[in-house]
Design a protein around this motif. Structure first.
Motif, PDB file in Angstrom:
ATOM      1  N   PHE A  68       3.152   0.906  -3.974  1.00 26.05           N
ATOM      2  CA  PHE A  68       2.157   0.250  -4.817  1.00 26.05           C
ATOM      3  C   PHE A  68       1.593   1.180  -5.891  1.00 26.05           C
ATOM      4  O   PHE A  68       1.808   0.980  -7.077  1.00 26.05           O
ATOM      5  CB  PHE A  68       1.023  -0.301  -3.958  1.00 26.05           C
ATOM      6  N   LYS A  69       0.871   2.202  -5.494  1.00 26.60           N
ATOM      7  CA  LYS A  69       0.135   3.027  -6.451  1.00 26.60           C
ATOM      8  C   LYS A  69       0.531   4.490  -6.301  1.00 26.60           C
ATOM      9  O   LYS A  69       0.707   4.988  -5.194  1.00 26.60           O
ATOM     10  CB  LYS A  69      -1.375   2.862  -6.218  1.00 26.60           C
ATOM     11  N   GLU A  70       0.666   5.179  -7.418  1.00 25.59           N
ATOM     12  CA  GLU A  70       0.836   6.625  -7.368  1.00 25.59           C
ATOM     13  C   GLU A  70      -0.369   7.234  -6.648  1.00 25.59           C
ATOM     14  O   GLU A  70      -1.510   6.818  -6.874  1.00 25.59           O
ATOM     15  CB  GLU A  70       0.896   7.204  -8.777  1.00 25.59           C
ATOM     16  N   SER A  71      -0.128   8.217  -5.797  1.00 25.84           N
ATOM     17  CA  SER A  71      -1.245   8.824  -5.079  1.00 25.84           C
ATOM     18  C   SER A  71      -0.890  10.240  -4.675  1.00 25.84           C
ATOM     19  O   SER A  71       0.291  10.598  -4.599  1.00 25.84           O
ATOM     20  CB  SER A  71      -1.596   8.005  -3.836  1.00 25.84           C
ATOM     21  N   ARG A  81       1.328   3.151 -11.886  1.00 31.02           N
ATOM     22  CA  ARG A  81       0.291   4.045 -12.397  1.00 31.02           C
ATOM     23  C   ARG A  81      -0.845   3.225 -12.983  1.00 31.02           C
ATOM     24  O   ARG A  81      -0.632   2.228 -13.670  1.00 31.02           O
ATOM     25  CB  ARG A  81       0.873   4.963 -13.470  1.00 31.02           C
ATOM     26  N   MET A  82      -2.080   3.657 -12.683  1.00 38.35           N
ATOM     27  CA  MET A  82      -3.268   3.012 -13.253  1.00 38.35           C
ATOM     28  C   MET A  82      -4.345   4.062 -13.428  1.00 38.35           C
ATOM     29  O   MET A  82      -4.294   5.133 -12.808  1.00 38.35           O
ATOM     30  CB  MET A  82      -3.767   1.894 -12.340  1.00 38.35           C
ATOM     31  N   SER A  83      -5.336   3.772 -14.264  1.00 36.52           N
ATOM     32  CA  SER A  83      -6.440   4.694 -14.479  1.00 36.52           C
ATOM     33  C   SER A  83      -7.614   4.292 -13.589  1.00 36.52           C
ATOM     34  O   SER A  83      -8.303   3.305 -13.868  1.00 36.52           O
ATOM     35  CB  SER A  83      -6.878   4.695 -15.947  1.00 36.52           C
ATOM     36  N   ASN A 112       0.855  -1.183   0.000  1.00 34.01           N
ATOM     37  CA  ASN A 112       0.000   0.000   0.000  1.00 34.01           C
ATOM     38  C   ASN A 112       0.891   1.233   0.000  1.00 34.01           C
ATOM     39  O   ASN A 112       1.820   1.343   0.809  1.00 34.01           O
ATOM     40  CB  ASN A 112      -0.932  -0.005   1.213  1.00 34.01           C
ATOM     41  N   GLU A 113       0.604   2.176  -0.889  1.00 31.84           N
ATOM     42  CA  GLU A 113       1.480   3.330  -1.059  1.00 31.84           C
ATOM     43  C   GLU A 113       1.551   4.219   0.180  1.00 31.84           C
ATOM     44  O   GLU A 113       2.579   4.851   0.451  1.00 31.84           O
ATOM     45  CB  GLU A 113       1.042   4.152  -2.276  1.00 31.84           C
TER      46      GLU A 113
END
Length: 344
Positions: free
Chosen positions: A278-281, A295-297, A251-252
């Protein structure tokens, strides 16, 4: 509140005619229908949804079940709010609404869902935070209620789902760290029965073997997905007898606490310890050094969740004839300064 009887009296026509006009029935002429709709808009008439639901057997609403509380969700507003927005965008095109169903950490998720189902307040459901064995899925299958899950599970027969590609996340993270020369790679996994944790740990173990690296169960650290969880994981990381030279965070938001622990110890991410989040935030965007993450949409993910669910519902499936039932959601690694080369 203006009701249909009062609206009919105002117009001087029968209640039945007003009802048929509002529901778009073909046995009402265009002039009368337009007159009724204009009057309803002018006078602020809104149909009684409860009564309409009883008559039609539908609610024209979809429920999105989430578990609240920081232990379950962490700092996840930046994840779920974009999903809600894009799900609602798809639903409103079909004349439907989204209802967010919040189950607190003090409630049993299955019991909560049973109450929702018994009250018939939604026509279909989107479930998040899927467990490896998830009784909610079994419940919805037995009740024959349309649903899609955000996440996989070993429960269920062949239900629709979309899951973030945790296999790609774990495998590509290990590969990148191994490429940079890191040999002792730890991970931070959920301290719960979320299925994503099992997928993440299993793939991490496989990826280590693919690169000739030994699996050490002591390097699987667990915590809640919050900044405080990152602090605790950071302390456990530094307390390991042979400190790892890299860590992958599931988890970011964990990175916020983890960075702080390293810096308090005089260590720098990317120089002394490689870190992959984990994820860009928004929470991690301004970390220094910059965090390697994925990166995800989220907009497209929410859109696909709504379409996948509607494609299972007879009234809407023709609008989404080629919609996949099950799908891994793609993510792309974005390199930051935190992944630094191994120091020898």
């Amino acid at each position: 509140m203006l009701n249909i009887k009062m609206l009919a009296k105002e117009l001087g026509i029968s209640i039945g005619t007003v009802s048929r006009a509002l529901n778009g029935r073909p046995d009402v002429n265009a002039e009368t229908r337009e007159r009724v709709l204009k009057a309803a808009d002018r006078l602020g008439y809104a149909p009684n949804q409860s009564g309409r639901s009883l008559r039609q057997g539908t609610t024209n609403a979809i429920g999105f079940m989430i578990q609240t509380g920081r232990e379950a969700m962490g700092e996840s507003d930046s994840f779920f709010m974009p999903l809600f927005n894009s799900v609602q965008t798809v639903l409103e095109e079909q004349g439907m609404d989204l209802i967010v169903l919040t189950c607190s950490t003090h409630q049993d998720p299955e019991a909560y869902l049973r109450r929702v189902v018994s009250r018939h307040i939604v026509d279909g459901l989107i479930l998040s935070a899927t467990l490896r064995v998830d009784p909610r899925i079994t419940l919805l299958e037995k009740r024959n209620i349309p649903f899609v899950t955000l996440g996989r599970s070993e429960s269920g027969r062949d239900h629709p789902w979309i899951d973030l590609d945790f296999e790609h996340f774990a495998r590509s993270s290990v590969a990148r760290l191994a490429e940079l020369g890191h040999r002792r790679i730890a991970i931070a996994a959920p301290a719960s029965d979320l299925n994503l944790g099992f997928v993440f740990v299993d793939t991490y173990r496989q990826a280590l073997a693919e690169h000739g690296l030994a699996f050490d169960p002591r390097l699987v650290l667990r915590g809640i997905p919050t900044e405080e969880g990152g602090l605790e994981i950071g302390k456990a990381f530094l307390a390991l007898e042979a400190r790892p030279d890299a860590i992958i965070l599931v988890n970011e938001v964990l990175a916020l606490g983890f960075y702080r622990v390293l810096q308090d110890a005089g260590l720098m991410p990317g120089r002394d310890v490689a870190v992959i989040g984990f994820k860009e935030s928004p929470q991690t965007r301004f970390l220094t050094p910059s965090l390697t993450a994925f990166r995800m949409s989220l907009h497209e993910l929410g859109t696909e969740l709504a379409r996948t669910l509607l494609a299972t519902m007879p009234a809407y499936m023709n609008a989404f004839p080629d919609q996949p039932r099950q799908r891994l959601w793609p993510m792309q690694m974005v390199h930051g300064e935190s992944e630094g080369k191994a120091r020898r």
